[in-house]
Design an enzyme around this catalytic site. Structure first.
Site, PDB file in Angstrom:
ATOM      1  N   GLU A 122       0.786  -1.256   0.045  1.00 35.90           N
ATOM      2  CA  GLU A 122      -0.016   0.192  -0.103  1.00 35.90           C
ATOM      3  C   GLU A 122       0.976   1.180  -0.009  1.00 35.90           C
ATOM      4  OE1 GLU A 122      -3.122  -0.344   3.122  1.00 35.90           O
ATOM      5  OE2 GLU A 122      -3.967  -2.143   2.170  1.00 35.90           O
ATOM      6  N   ASN A 163       1.978   2.170   7.717  1.00 35.00           N
ATOM      7  CA  ASN A 163       1.113   1.210   7.393  1.00 35.00           C
ATOM      8  C   ASN A 163       1.027   0.377   8.372  1.00 35.00           C
ATOM      9  OD1 ASN A 163       0.132  -1.661   6.238  1.00 35.00           O
ATOM     10  ND2 ASN A 163      -0.150  -0.230   4.732  1.00 35.00           N
ATOM     11  N   HIS A 186      -8.570  -8.071   0.744  1.00 42.18           N
ATOM     12  CA  HIS A 186      -7.733  -6.834   0.813  1.00 42.18           C
ATOM     13  C   HIS A 186      -6.546  -7.259   1.996  1.00 42.18           C
ATOM     14  CE1 HIS A 186     -10.477  -3.201  -0.227  1.00 42.18           C
ATOM     15  NE2 HIS A 186     -10.756  -4.453  -0.693  1.00 42.18           N
ATOM     16  N   GLU A 187      -5.553  -6.616   1.741  1.00 37.65           N
ATOM     17  CA  GLU A 187      -4.137  -6.475   2.195  1.00 37.65           C
ATOM     18  C   GLU A 187      -3.485  -8.051   2.071  1.00 37.65           C
ATOM     19  OE1 GLU A 187      -6.782  -5.602   4.506  1.00 37.65           O
ATOM     20  OE2 GLU A 187      -6.605  -3.621   3.800  1.00 37.65           O
ATOM     21  N   HIS A 204     -15.421  -9.853   6.097  1.00 31.27           N
ATOM     22  CA  HIS A 204     -14.634 -10.677   6.936  1.00 31.27           C
ATOM     23  C   HIS A 204     -13.449 -10.074   7.347  1.00 31.27           C
ATOM     24  CE1 HIS A 204     -16.822 -14.848   6.087  1.00 31.27           C
ATOM     25  NE2 HIS A 204     -17.508 -14.110   6.749  1.00 31.27           N
ATOM     26  N   GLU A 249      -8.882   4.291  -0.288  1.00 34.13           N
ATOM     27  CA  GLU A 249      -9.044   4.337   1.213  1.00 34.13           C
ATOM     28  C   GLU A 249      -8.024   5.464   1.771  1.00 34.13           C
ATOM     29  OE1 GLU A 249      -8.294   0.577   3.339  1.00 34.13           O
ATOM     30  OE2 GLU A 249      -6.421   0.491   2.486  1.00 34.13           O
TER      31      GLU A 249
HETATM   32  C1  NOJ Z   1      -8.816  -2.075   5.048  1.00 29.38           C
HETATM   33  C2  NOJ Z   1      -9.439  -2.347   3.911  1.00 29.38           C
HETATM   34  O1  NOJ Z   1      -8.569  -1.975   2.530  1.00 29.38           O
HETATM   35  C3  NOJ Z   1     -10.713  -1.621   3.897  1.00 29.38           C
HETATM   36  O2  NOJ Z   1     -11.448  -1.556   2.641  1.00 29.38           O
HETATM   37  C4  NOJ Z   1     -11.735  -2.054   5.040  1.00 29.38           C
HETATM   38  O3  NOJ Z   1     -12.533  -1.117   5.350  1.00 29.38           O
HETATM   39  C5  NOJ Z   1     -10.829  -1.907   6.503  1.00 29.38           C
HETATM   40  N1  NOJ Z   1      -9.549  -2.589   6.310  1.00 29.38           N
HETATM   41  C6  NOJ Z   1     -11.554  -2.650   7.350  1.00 29.38           C
HETATM   42  O4  NOJ Z   1     -11.524  -4.034   7.328  1.00 29.38           O
HETATM   43 CA    CA Z   2      -6.264  -1.733   2.649  1.00 31.38          CA
END
Ligand code: NOJ
Ligand code: CA
Length: 748
Positions: free
Chosen positions: A174, A196, A486-487, A417, A511
């Site tokens: 990121e 991060n 994500h991540e 989740h 974000e």
């Molecule tokens: C990081 C994610 O990229 C984001 O989309 C999400 O809302 C938050 N974590 C919370 O899970």
């Molecule tokens: Ca993220």
């Protein structure tokens, strides 16, 4: 196929820099423009080099490993045999940028053996746009169980190329991309790393795959990896004196960079070489190096255009959590119904219903809701193992009732989740969590891996965690669930094998708000998107965070027209309209394009491209997808209000209140969507409509930056122009700084 030609220059280089070559073999791409030469030196060191039209692009580069027990697999090899093969086939992805993908390569398998009985094969595949190779350890081998200390694969550069890179890291990608010469990476590296929730850099000259390079003579080289399975993800470590990159794997909690058991193989290492940036965007190298689809029944997999009860939490307008009463939560013990709600919980029944109504009217397929489940009070920064159970809703979220309401309007809810990176806790609950989804008809989950990984000491890209992501994906497939993680690790084309992986974040997405550089989205298709689609979450119309969420601050650096362009330039079968309904209601005419645009394609054309500067793409929607979505909606609504998807309405030229039933008898029009985005500098492009059907006339609706538009001074200034065009017309469009455009073309 095999060639009698010898890569004379390359071999000479290898010989003068070390021992004598004792064996060499040459592989040519099907169009003969790329040549790969494999060589074994007199001390048994394997090496390769790559040429494009006779010009060296990868200088002689060594191959091999160092193992944890002190064994080295970098010399002492003899050539046992070389086998050649080739393939030219066409396959159809379940979803994608093209209906048909051609997989055409020549292959060379080099079988190496050492006197002690250690065997290591290297399989090279040369396509017209690049090279892939991997190590294979056959069954008949002195090596059975072995641990990797270092993979020694090299990529020796021919010059101080321009590089678009993010800093090497074991846990996150990121970051904003930097553009520097290779020799400038060291000086710039530290400043490029944003804070991060989990970041582990390892060197100031470490960079991540995919790495985009451009040579002084205008060649585009892209170094990446494909099919990372049961192996850590790689970074690249640059020796900035010799300009040689070496593969740098992510270690596990014990420092081991790969636990292997023969027979096995590594992921593919890839080097794309093309003479035009648009060819990078069109390349299917990474997908082609992945295994074919592993699922027999893919009827349940479908592209998704969705909204979310999400941006309001990201922007700080509301929260994921339910109460401030607790310093910490103990799932199963904490009784939420006895606690005072703080009144800022976004995922409450009333708010969710409002989003369902809005998404249904807009012709969306689905709605994501985050913060629906217990545990958000202390989910972040506590390194808590048992952080969520993924099945218990907060008291103000009526899961059965909201699902029923959504389905009655033709909307599916997308499950969320957040694992908080406790992969062991997710595995503990995964079966029950997916069962709950099946019970209520959720068919997609957004998972998340924020923070440091548990088991403690592991990394987001270490081998055990790579295995976790695949376990979750396979389990999801058993439950007919599509995944958007994500991540998680950056994708390496696994969506070909597991097409239920319809999205990943795995890069800096919306974000990050005001931190995102204007050119970011013109780089990502060259890098992150090479491995698979990204849930970038575009569509933010209100750039000023203080307007979206009073009390917050910061401004995003893009125009509204830029956000519209992303729906076409940024390929994803999972595409979000990320902003708040309130913000869309302020710009209904611009929102119309988001409603109209499709997300799955029959054909894609890359009209203009330069990394970080601009991308212009044209795409033709896939009709089957629109029809399938209509069937899905009709079955979901069970005869109630089966609203048609926005894209189906557009393609079939039906009114906004059309239902799935209206599709019968309607005629699909020939439709194209064109999108453009640009970076820090404004860009003017001339669109030639020669891709349109010459015997038809089209209505063109252009959503462009207004003459005064600019990401800083006038980000919301756009104009909408309607005209009639044919295949012989062209149109000049100016994109502002941080700007873009979107264009729909529908047969009249
Ligand atoms: C990081 C994610 O990229 C984001 O989309 C999400 O809302 C938050 N974590 C919370 O899970
Ligand atoms: Ca993220």
């Amino acid at each position: 196929m095999r060639s009698s030609l010898i890569c004379a220059v390359a071999l000479a280089l290898l010989s003068c820099s070390g021992p004598v070559i004792i064996s060499e073999d040459v592989l040519e791409s099907p169009d003969k423009e790329l040549q790969m030469c494999f060589a074994l030196t007199s001390n048994g060191t394997p090496a390769y080099n790559l040429e494009y039209k006779g010009q060296t692009v990868i200088k002689p580069s060594k191959l091999g490993f160092e193992l944890c027990d002190g064994t080295t697999l970098k010399d002492g090899f003899e050539l046992e045999g070389v086998e050649f093969d080739s393939k030219d086939e066409t396959w159809q992805p379940v979803w994608g940028e093209e209906r048909d993908i051609r997989n055409n390569y020549n292959e060379m398998l080099v079988r190496l053996v050492r006197q002690d009985g250690v065997r290591m094969n290297i399989r090279f595949r040369l396509f017209n746009d690049g090279l892939g190779f991997r190590y294979e350890f056959p069954q008949d081998n002195k090596l059975r169980y072995f641990n990797i200390k270092e993979e020694l694969t090299e990529f020796a550069m021919t010059g101080n190329h321009t590089a678009w890179w993010i800093s090497g890291d074991y846990d996150t990608q990121e970051y904003n991309y930097s553009r520097t010469p290779l020799k400038g990476i060291r000086a710039a590296s530290r400043a490029t790393r944003l804070s991060n929730a989990s970041a582990t850099g390892f060197s100031d000259t470490g960079v991540q795959t995919a790495l985009q390079l451009k040579t002084a003579d205008g060649l585009y080289i892209n170094i990446h990896e494909a099919a990372v399975v049961n192996y850590p993800t790689a970074n690249l470590l640059l020796d900035d004196k010799s300009l040689v990159f070496r593969t740098w794997l992510t270690p596990d909690a014990e420092g081991i960079k790969g636990r292997m058991q023969a027979p096995c193989n590594t992921p593919w290492r890839t080097v794309m070489v093309v003479d035009d940036a648009r060819k990078v965007l069109a390349s299917k190298l990474i997908l082609n190096l992945n295994e074919p689809c592993a699922l027999e029944d893919v009827s349940w997999i479908h592209p998704v255009k969705y909204m979310g009860v999400w941006w309001e939490m990201i922007s700080g307008k509301t929260e994921w959590s339910y109460t401030y009463d607790l310093p910490s939560v103990q799932l199963g013990v904490t009784d939420y119904s006895a606690l005072k709600p703080h009144g800022r919980h976004g995922a409450n029944n009333e708010n969710v219903r409002r989003y369902i109504d809005f998404a249904a009217e807009g012709g969306f397929d689905a709605l994501l809701i985050e913060g629906w489940n217990e545990g958000w009070e202390d989910w972040f920064g506590c390194q808590k193992d048992y952080v969520f159970d993924f099945v218990t809703p907060y008291p103000d979220f009526d899961l059965p009732a909201l699902n029923e309401y959504a389905h009655s309007k033709g909307i599916r809810l997308v499950m969320h989740h957040e694992t908080s990176s406790s992969t062991i806790n997710y595995e503990r609950h995964i079966e029950a969590a997916y069962d709950l989804m099946n019970q209520y008809g959720y068919d997609a989950v957004k998972s998340g891996y924020v923070g440091n990984i548990i088991p403690y000491g592991e990394h987001h890209y270490s081998q055990p965690i790579i295995n976790h992501y695949l376990l979750a994906l396979k389990k999801a497939a058993e439950h007919h669930i599509m995944v958007n993680a994500h991540e998680a690790v950056r994708p390496t084309g696994l969506c070909r094998t597991w097409p239920n992986l319809i999205g990943n974040e795995s890069a800096m997405g919306t974000e990050y708000r005001g931190h995102i550089n204007p050119g970011h989205t013109s780089i990502l298709p060259f890098t992150r998107l090479q491995g698979g689609p990204m849930d970038y979450t575009p569509g933010i119309f209100e750039q000023d965070m203080s307007i979206t969420a009073p009390g917050q601050h910061g401004k995003m650096r893009h125009t509204i027209a830029n956000q519209l362009g992303l729906y076409v330039t940024f390929y994803s079968p999972l595409q979000m309209a990320a902003d708040l309904p309130d913000n869309y209601e302020r710009f209904p005419d611009a929102f119309q394009f988001i409603k109209d645009v499709a997300v799955d394609w029959e054909q894609s054309l890359y009209l203009e491209a330069e990394p970080g500067e601009y991308i212009v793409t044209a795409r033709k929607p896939r009709l089957e997808t629109l029809n399938k979505a209509a069937e899905g909606v009709a079955s979901l609504a069970d005869g109630k209000k089966d609203m048609l998807s926005g894209a189906a309405r557009f393609v079939y030229a039906l009114p906004e209140d059309a239902t799935a039933r209206n599709l019968a008898g309607a005629r699909a029009r020939d439709v194209w969507y064109v999108g453009g985005v640009c970076g820090e500098k404004a860009h003017e492009c001339t669109l030639k409509f020669d891709f349109l059907n010459p015997s038809l006339r089209y209505e063109a609706v252009l959503y462009s930056d207004a003459p005064d538009a600019d990401y800083e001074s006038a980000p919301q200034a756009y104009t909408i122009t309607r005209s009639e065009v044919t295949a012989s017309d062209s149109l000049t469009v100016r994109m502002a700084r941080g700007g873009g455009f979107a264009l729909s073309l529908r047969e009249l």
